[in-house]
Each structure stands twice: as structure tokens, then as C-alpha cells.
Design an enzyme around this catalytic site. Structure first.
Site, PDB file in Angstrom:
ATOM      1  N   ASP A 150       0.879  -1.160   0.000  1.00 40.92           N
ATOM      2  CA  ASP A 150       0.000   0.000   0.000  1.00 40.92           C
ATOM      3  C   ASP A 150       0.927   1.225   0.000  1.00 40.92           C
ATOM      4  O   ASP A 150       2.107   1.143   0.365  1.00 40.92           O
ATOM      5  CB  ASP A 150      -0.959   0.017   1.195  1.00 40.92           C
ATOM      6  CG  ASP A 150      -2.165   0.934   0.912  1.00 40.92           C
ATOM      7  OD1 ASP A 150      -2.072   1.781  -0.003  1.00 40.92           O
ATOM      8  OD2 ASP A 150      -3.189   0.807   1.598  1.00 40.92           O
ATOM      9  N   TRP A 151       0.391   2.340  -0.414  1.00 39.19           N
ATOM     10  CA  TRP A 151       1.230   3.519  -0.665  1.00 39.19           C
ATOM     11  C   TRP A 151       1.824   4.048   0.656  1.00 39.19           C
ATOM     12  O   TRP A 151       1.101   4.588   1.492  1.00 39.19           O
ATOM     13  CB  TRP A 151       0.396   4.575  -1.378  1.00 39.19           C
ATOM     14  CG  TRP A 151       0.446   4.490  -2.882  1.00 39.19           C
ATOM     15  CD1 TRP A 151       0.749   5.524  -3.732  1.00 39.19           C
ATOM     16  CD2 TRP A 151       0.206   3.355  -3.725  1.00 39.19           C
ATOM     17  NE1 TRP A 151       0.718   5.077  -5.040  1.00 39.19           N
ATOM     18  CE2 TRP A 151       0.401   3.762  -5.065  1.00 39.19           C
ATOM     19  CE3 TRP A 151      -0.114   2.004  -3.499  1.00 39.19           C
ATOM     20  CZ2 TRP A 151       0.259   2.907  -6.161  1.00 39.19           C
ATOM     21  CZ3 TRP A 151      -0.257   1.147  -4.579  1.00 39.19           C
ATOM     22  CH2 TRP A 151      -0.072   1.599  -5.884  1.00 39.19           C
TER      23      TRP A 151
END
Ligand code: BGC
Length: 732
Positions: free
Chosen positions: A264-265
């Protein structure tokens, strides 16, 4: 002259033959993917392999330019294709060709209980992604609905692992049939937004395997997802983006996942763990520059130079790098460099039609006293529409799923189109602030004035549709924060009471991705749960309200009467939201209706519940035998009859109960369902195949699934709290 021509032709032919002979295997789209992967890998330098493993911009990562292997372009997901953002910043890039179709939020899709619509959804959004040249669609989201406070529930498929599994598989197949990789998110246990970046979740193995993992497993093994996104939170002391148990042992070893684990970012925190614990592609880690200008360029990501350095120094095994590179190459050969990559299309009439159909089938009729709905055209002269959600954009906001759309038909647009502008009067009634990511901004409008104006409009109308609910603001249905309470925000409860006093013919339409408390439930004649419906919201809602479409949606999660009635909230802070460091899921396997049923708590509205404008009858439940062995399939049979006067659809739901077991089991668990469409008076025979193996519980002592011999009770109904038939079968 002649000889020159011949020479030219001959040289051209030679070049062609030579080019064919020399075409490297990895470029040959007719060769098996694994052969191409090995061939490309053998042609790459260590530096090139490492450069596959981390971002080069907000949403893309490098290919291998020297070899003609293209970049990987990802984009959110999961309800439409997000606008282009700047190379290195979150802000919109200002392109004029990227306004997409917004499809209904995934809660709505799940509420349709129709896997065929999931396939349609996947294909349609896959085509939009393909047209925009995306390699990976960052969706679908399938975290289990554990608490109604979770700000991201609207992006997920509800509280039941079986329903989520059945709905996620066709979505993935649809997306990937267009040559775009689905990226199933967020693996795993990202069931709240509060402290999502660090909260350390723990739970029993049973809850993990029975509730929180099945949809991911189905996505990998049946949907054959080409990528999966790690979650922000920690699980048993390790962040999920580099969690040995989740990624190496469960996902890659047990489930044989051969795709790419994408972080995930900003979910990566350590080179050692990212290298060793199963992450393949690092995205969104903080950066302040493109290459060498800033202090933290992309090349300083955890899986960039520090990884390369570790390999060169012999700290990391080259096999780990090869495995990551192989997976990323495989994804590229399955998508951008695949022979099976049809062309896409963008904002096509077919996509609008798909969005409208999914929205129509997902809308849930919760209450309908004295057949308040449908309100047919011409029935009333003056219809008052009140509430901000009737006229507010609900595709904007909510975090990463926010969309820039080609168009959005609001409920007000839809109702005016249906009943004519002379018959519809609108009043705002209440107001929230603007859509702000990460903070709340109250409205500057005066609440009392808004309410008084709405009351005047309501008094003067034949019928009132209050259209409210939540919105995509921070602390509502929005990423990065949880809701603060179960109540409707912005003074809506008070407003609904006032409207009812002004006009008792007031129905409530809720647009939200979450359950809300309903202190006015007994006073209003009718309630519709309308979700976030995307570009065609207004058309679909008006279709159902006016009766052109008969509602057939069922709730994909329970609506509690009050927050403490929900299992996650029963055990206090440590269970939700945690003590800020750790959290333990104390309700264990009793999530959603499993909790309500087992604890004998009456929900406001139960999982699987939803009304229709017609009526149905479920006929006698029978099975092909009475005794089965553990590896057999039970062939279940019953009829469904439309006993009313309108065409409609009923969702027949089959639950199972294991009354005697060495471990506690829920009163019922969904094991099969079927949506049956019927003309008035029509009857259909429904046959379902139910695997006895699916009755198993996760046996912690054996670390495996276990079906204990004995009796099981099959329960057939049209919602989790309306079982009309029971049938005992025995397992040897
Ligand atoms: C979200 C992901 C999303 C990513 C990229 C993250 O904040 O959790 O779901 O795909 O951003 O926008």
C-alpha cells in the site's frame, strides 16, 4: 535499376527473416509466459532487476527500457478509474481526457447478491482501465465489515466471508479478461482506518482463517488475481506489507500465489523485511524528488539502492531478487505484453448501462408500510425532496477512491427526470462542509434556517423524500479516519423528526456505505438503503422509487440498533479501536450476523434482509440424501415462487448450523445463495451444490480445517433472520 530493386527486396526479406530468427523469446507473445519470464530474466542485469521493484512516480514503476519491457501503470480503483495525478504529487494533473464512469461502490455490488453483475462490473471497469492504458487496477477491496465505524467499509463487500468470496471472484475475472491486473486489497486485517498505519492486530487463528482470509483465498485461488496489495496495519508484530506469515507462508506457500505483492502507498518500513518477507513492489514511500535532486529520491526507497547494496554485499540472497523480478515480469507479460489484451473503451453507453443495472439491483428496501413505495408517476402532484445527498456529488471524496467523472446524475436529477420539474420541490434541509481529505470542515450555512425552510416545503407537499445519510467527508465514509459514532451526522435525526411532524408522509432514503442508527425507524413509513451509486445514481434510485424497477438488494452487513450491539464494540477499547498500539479482535469468529444470532441480539436490520414490491414463497427444502461423507456434495433442492403481482427477484439464502461441535460455532453461516428472477405467479426449481467440506471449522489444534461427524442443520431463508425451512443432514 532492376538489380538495385532486387537487392532492396532481398535485403528487406533477409532483415525480416533475421528479425524473426533473432526475436528473443520474451518478446514472442506466442511463447508460454514462464518461458518468456525466464528468458527476460536471463537478459537482465542485477540493477535492472532491482529497478523493477520500486516506484518511479506516484502510480508507476519502471520497466526495462533497454529490453523494451514497459513500465507498470497502476491506478485506483475500485469504483472507477481515478484521474491522472502529477508525476510526483497527489494533485490532479489537469488532463482533459480522464473523466471516467463511476460505478456503484462495492457495498452496493455486494448487496445485489448477483455474481453475474460482479463479472459485468469487472469487465466494464477493466475496459475503462485498459482504455486509459493502466496495467493494474488497484481494487477490489475485500476487507471484512467488522465495525460500522470503519471509514472504508463502502469500498468493501460486507461482513460475510462467503458472500465476499462469491462476489470478488467474478470481479477479478472480469477485469483480467481485459488484460488488466486486479490488485486485491488490503491484505489483511485492515478493518478500520483509525491508526491504520501502525495498529498491531491480533486475533485467534480461527477468526483469521474463517472470517478474514477466505475472500482473499478465493481471490487468489479461484479469481487467480495477478496482484495483491499489502495492508498498512501490523499483524502479530509485523507490518502487513512485509509480513512473513501472511505473505510468505499463507499467500505464497500455502495458496501458491504467483502474482505480485504490491505495497500500500507508504506501507513499507524496512529493507530487511521488505526483501525477506514477501513484498515484491514498493509504492508510495515518502519521496521529495524524482531522481537525485531531493534528499529522498525514489532510488532511496527501501527496495531500491539499499536492496541493491545488500545484494552486492552478499547480505541478501539473489534468489529473493529473482523471485520478485520474475513475479513482476509475469504480471507485465500477462497484461501489457500479452497477446490476450483486448482494447478497452471509456465512458461508453454500455458502461453507463452496467452502472445503472448494478445500482438498481443493489438498492435495498428496508421498510415499506402500507406500500408507501413505489410512488408511481402521477400519483402525487407535489413531491418534496429534502436533504443534501439528493444534490451533492458523492463520487468525490472518500480518499483514494475519489473520482473525476464524465457525469453524475444526482438523485434530484433522477427524480426530476422521472416526475417532471413541475412536481418536484427541493430544499437542502441540512448541510455538511466541503469534501476535505484528512480534516473536517463544518458548513457555514445556518442549520436552523435550513431546517425551517425544509419544514415549510414539507408541509406543502403530498409526499416527502428525505435523502440523506453519510457522505465522503473525513470522519464519514472516508479513508484515513473512522466515524465517531453510529448516528447520522449534520443534525439529520432532528431534521427527520421535524419533517415527520410537518408531513407524516415522509420516507427516508439513506445514501451511505455504512449502517447508521435510526431513532426514527418506527415513525417513518418507508426506508431505502441506497449506497453510493456512481454516475447513474439518480436514474437507478428514481427507477426503484417510481417502481419501474422492483428492488431486489439485500443487506451485505447487519445494521445494529446501537453501537454496543456490534461484536467488535462489545469488549471495549482493546477490541476496537485498540489501545493505540495493539488491538485484539475479542469477538473472535462472531462477526456481523454470527454475533447477533449467537448472542440473541436483535439487529435493526439483519444481514441478507431486503424487501420487494412483490412477495415470494420458498418451497420445501430437500436434499438428494440424508447422510454424506466429508468429501461429498449435497444436492439441495427447493422452489421459489413469485406470489405477488409484479416481476421481481428473491435471493434464496442457505445457511448451515453445526449444533454439536467440540468448539463453539455460530448459530448460522451462509454457505450458498441464489438470486432468482420471476414473473408474477412464476415458480422455479432451484438446485444448489453445497460441499460438506465447506462446513469445516478451522481447528487450531490441528492447524487445519476439520468437519466433525454428526448432524448439521441446513436453513433456508430470504434473510439471515428469516429462516423458513430447516433440514437435518448427517455427516459420517
Ligand atoms: C490506499 C490504497 C490506494 C493507494 C493509492 C492508499 O492510501 O490505502 O487503497 O490504492 O492509496 O491511491
Amino acid at each position: 535499376m532492376k538489380s538495385i530493386f532486387l537487392t532492396v527486396v532481398a535485403t528487406g526479406a533477409w532483415l525480416m527473416v533475421n528479425a524473426q530468427q533473432k526475436l528473443p523469446v520474451y518478446l514472442d507473445i506466442n511463447k508460454p509466459i514462464e518461458e518468456r519470464v525466464e528468458n527476460a530474466l536471463s537478459a537482465m542485469t542485477t540493477e535492472e532487476k532491482v529497478s523493477l521493484c520500486y516506484a518511479q512516480s506516484k502510480f508507476s514503476s519502471k520497466g526495462v527500457p533497454r529490453l523494451g519491457i514497459p513500465e507498470v501503470w497502476t491506478d485506483d480503483g475500485p469504483h472507477g478509474i481515478r484521474e491522472e495525478v502529477l508525476w510526483d504529487e497527489w494533485g490532479g494533473a489537469g488532463w482533459t481526457n480522464d473523466s471516467c464512469t463511476a460505478f456503484p461502490a462495492l457495498t452496493c455490488l455486494s448487496a445485489s447478491f448477483n455474481p453475474k453483475l460482479s463479472l459485468l462490473y469487472g469487465k466494464s471497469i477493466g475496459e475503462e482501465a485498459r482504455y486509459r492504458n493502466k496495467t493494474v487496477l488497484l481494487g477490489p477491496g475485500i476487507n471484512i465489515y467488522r465495525t460500522p465505524l470503519n471509514g472504508r467499509n463502502f469500498e468493501y463487500l460486507g461482513e460475510d466471508p462467503y458472500l465476499s468470496s462469491r462476489m470478488v471472484v467474478p470481479y477479478i475475472q472480469g477485469v483480467q479478461s481485459i488484460g488488466v491486473a486486479a490488485c486485491v486489497k488490503h491484505f489483511a486485517l485492515n478493518n478500520q482506518e483509525e491508526w491504520r498505519g501502525h495498529i498491531n492486530v491480533d486475533l485467534s487463528d480461527r477468526a483469521l482463517y474463517e472470517i478474514y482470509l477466505p475472500a482473499f483465498k478465493a481471490a487468489v485461488q479461484e479469481g487467480k488475481a495477478w496482484s495483491i496489495m499489502g495492508a498498512y496495519n501490523q499483524f502479530r508484530g509485523e507490518h502487513c506489507c512485509h509480513n512473513d506469515l501472511l505473505l510468505n507462508k499463507i499467500l505464497k506457500k500455502d495458496w501458491k500465489f504467483d502474482g505480485v505483492v504490491i505495497s500500500d502507498w507508504g506501507g513499507v518500513h524496512s529493507t530487511d523485511q521488505a526483501v525477506n518477507n514477501g513484498l515484491d513492489l514498493e509504492m508510495g514511500t515518502y519521496t521529495d524528488g524524482l531522481t537525485t535532486k531531493g534528499k529522498f529520491p525514489y532510488s532511496e526507497y527501501y527496495l531500491a539502492n539499499p536492496f541493491l547494496k545488500g545484494i552486492k554485499e552478499g547480505k541478501y540472497d539473489i534468489a529473493l531478487l529473482n523471485d520478485k523480478a520474475r513475479r513482476i515480469l509475469r504480471l507485465i507479460f500477462r497484461t501489457t505484453m500479452s497477446a490476450n489484451r483486448p482494447f478497452g473503451r471509456f465512458v461508453s453507453p454500455e458502461h453507463s448501462e452496467a452502472a445503472r443495472k448494478i445500482a438498481q439491483e443493489g438498492i435495498v428496501l428496508l421498510k415499506n408500510d402500507k406500500q408507501f413505495f413505489p410512488v408511481t408517476n402521477g400519483k402525487f402532484k407535489k413531491i418534496a425532496v429534502i436533504g443534501e445527498n439528493a444534490d451533492r456529488s458523492l463520487v468525490i471524496g472518500g480518499g483514494s477512491s475519489s473520482l473525476k467523472v464524465a457525469y453524475e446524475k444526482s438523485p434530484l436529477d433522477g427524480l426530476i427526470a422521472k416526475y417532471g420539474k413541475d412536481h418536484v420541490v427541493y430544499s437542502l434541509g441540512y448541510a455538511s462542509g466541503p469534501s476535505m481529505y484528512g480534516r473536517e470542515e463544518p458548513s457555514k450555512l445556518n442549520a436552523d434556517s435550513l431546517m425551517n425552510a425544509a419544514i415549510e416545503v414539507a408541509k406543502d407537499a403530498d409526499v416527502v423524500f428525505f435523502i440523506g445519510g453519510l457522505n465522503k467527508n473525513h470522519f464519514q465514509d472516508c479513508e484515513g479516519g473512522d466515524r465517531k459514532s453510529l448516528s447520522l451526522p449534520f443534525g439529520q435525526d432532528k431534521l427527520i423528526d421535524a419533517l415527520l411532524k410537518a408531513n407524516k408522509n415522509t420516507a427516508v432514503v439513506l445514501l451511505s456505505g455504512n449502517a447508521v442508527s435510526m431513532p426514527w425507524v418506527d415513525k417513518v413509513p418507508a426506508i431505502i438503503q441506497g449506497w453510493y451509486l456512481g454516475s447513474e445514481a439518480g436514474s437507478a434510485l428514481a427507477d426503484v422509487i417510481s417502481g419501474e424497477v422492483n428492488p431486489s438488494g439485500k443487506l451485505p452487513f447487519s445494521f445494529p440498533k446501537k453501537l454496543e450491539d456490534n461484536g467488535a464494540h462489545f469488549y471495549g477499547k482493546i477490541s476496537y479501536p485498540g489501545d493505540s498500539i495493539n488491538q485484539y479482535y475479542k469477538e473472535d469468529i462472531l462477526v456481523g450476523y454470527r454475533w447477533f444470532d449467537t448472542k440473541k441480539i436483535v439487529p435493526q436490520y439483519a444481514f441478507g434482509y431486503g424487501l420487494s414490491y412483490t412477495s415470494f414463497n420458498l418451497g420445501t427444502l430437500s436434499a438428494d440424501k440424508s447422510t454424506y461423507s466429508k468429501d461429498e456434495i449435497i444436492k439441495v433442492r427447493f422452489t421459489v415462487k413469485n406470489t405477488g403481482a409484479r416481476y421481481g427477484a428473491e435471493v434464496a439464502q442457505l445457511y448451515v448450523n453445526d449444533p454439536v461441535c467440540s468448539v463453539p460455532r455460530p448459530v448460522k453461516e451462509l454457505k450458498a445463495f441464489e438470486k432468482v428472477f420471476l414473473q408474477p405467479g412464476e415458480m422455479k426449481v432451484v438446485e444448489m451444490d453445497v460441499k460438506v467440506a465447506d462446513f469445516a471449522f478451522y481447528d487450531e489444534s490441528k492447524k487445519d480445517w476439520n468437519v466433525e461427524p454428526g448432524d448439521f442443520i441446513l436453513q433456508l431463508g430470504n434473510s439471515s433472520n428469516n429462516i423458513s425451512q430447516k433440514l437435518k443432514i448427517t455427516v459420517k
